[in-house]
Design a protein around this motif. Structure first.
Motif, PDB file in Angstrom:
ATOM      1  N   LEU A   1       0.995  -1.621  -0.810  1.00  0.00           N
ATOM      2  CA  LEU A   1       1.443  -0.184  -0.437  1.00  0.00           C
ATOM      3  C   LEU A   1       1.611   0.856  -1.553  1.00  0.00           C
ATOM      4  O   LEU A   1       1.955   0.727  -2.570  1.00  0.00           O
TER       5      LEU A   1
ATOM      6  N   TYR B   1      -1.920   7.031   4.977  1.00  0.00           N
ATOM      7  CA  TYR B   1      -2.208   5.493   5.198  1.00  0.00           C
ATOM      8  C   TYR B   1      -1.461   4.910   6.210  1.00  0.00           C
ATOM      9  O   TYR B   1      -1.815   3.874   6.716  1.00  0.00           O
TER      10      TYR B   1
ATOM     11  N   LYS C   1      -3.517   5.040   9.227  1.00  0.00           N
ATOM     12  CA  LYS C   1      -4.766   4.173   9.333  1.00  0.00           C
ATOM     13  C   LYS C   1      -4.389   2.636   9.349  1.00  0.00           C
ATOM     14  O   LYS C   1      -5.387   1.892   9.922  1.00  0.00           O
ATOM     15  N   HIS C   2      -3.358   2.273   8.868  1.00  0.00           N
ATOM     16  CA  HIS C   2      -2.978   0.911   8.677  1.00  0.00           C
ATOM     17  C   HIS C   2      -1.958   0.424   9.621  1.00  0.00           C
ATOM     18  O   HIS C   2      -1.639  -0.891   9.767  1.00  0.00           O
TER      19      HIS C   2
END
Length: 232
Positions: A29, A113, A116-117
């Motif tokens: 991350l 982020y 998206k994840h």
């Protein structure tokens, strides 16, 4: 605000609080470490927010603007708290002003982020839901206090929310009187009215006030006056 390039401190804080366990691949991350000084504005209402923030050090004040241009106090937050959950889920600008009370440290993770994840990650969403429900509870309480409680009740709640008792004593860390005007605005009253309340509480030996500070003397009576309400 300054970004800190301190992998050791970041690693320590990630182990201290349940941040990594929220995510699928915590070792990859792109976390950031951000530090704010006392009194520094962290977020302003209406601005675009780009990162989810995890408070891992310090105390933060959350306020909401009203039409008169003044602000009302919503709550104080301490570690471990999440800022930006509403903005992330609802895709809206910052909803409240966020200000550092003392030196604060945040771990940040960009919305891009997360979207998206992680937005289909049940564990992440569950922890976010826990924080959102607690935030709703505290904001509901603050709204009820701001509308229904007397200035005396609100000031008692404010004192008990901000002044921490010193170890092994009945006294608390001092509240500086230089910001009485700001406190009056936050509690939805006038500087003069709040000063009258402070004078009354001093005469009743519930607090002590000198030129520069206020200290709680009678915690028990203030607890009763606050009706158990805290801005946190």
């Amino acid at each position: 605000m300054k970004y800190m390039n301190d992998p050791r401190l970041l690693g320590t804080k990630l182990k201290e609080y349940p941040i990594e366990e929220m995510f699928r691949q915590p070792q990859q991350l792109p976390f950031t470490l951000q530090q704010y000084e006392p009194g520094e504005i962290i977020l302003l209402e209406g601005v675009e927010m780009k990162s989810l923030l995890f408070l891992v050090e310090g105390k933060v004040k959350i306020t909401s603007s009203i039409e008169t241009g003044k602000s009302l106090l919503l709550r104080f937050i301490h570690p471990f708290s999440i800022i930006g959950d509403i903005e992330l889920i609802r895709d809206v600008p910052v909803q409240s002003q966020v200000k550092a009370v003392d030196q604060c440290l945040f771990i940040g993770l960009q919305f891009d982020y997360i979207k998206k994840h992680e937005m289909d990650n049940p564990k992440f969403l569950h922890i976010l839901l826990e924080h959102l429900s607690y935030k709703l509870q505290t904001c509901t309480t603050a709204s009820r206090v701001n509308v229904l409680a007397s200035v005396e009740n609100k000031f008692a709640s404010y004192l008990l929310s901000t002044i921490a008792p010193e170890p092994d004593t009945n006294f608390g860390i001092e509240l500086k009187t230089s910001n009485i005007k700001e406190i009056a605005d936050l509690l939805g009253t006038t500087y003069r009215h709040l000063n009258r309340v402070i004078l009354s509480l001093s005469q009743k030996k519930m607090i002590e006030r000198d030129k520069n500070s206020i200290r709680i003397v009678n915690w028990t009576v203030l607890e009763e006056m606050s009706n158990g309400i805290r801005y946190k």
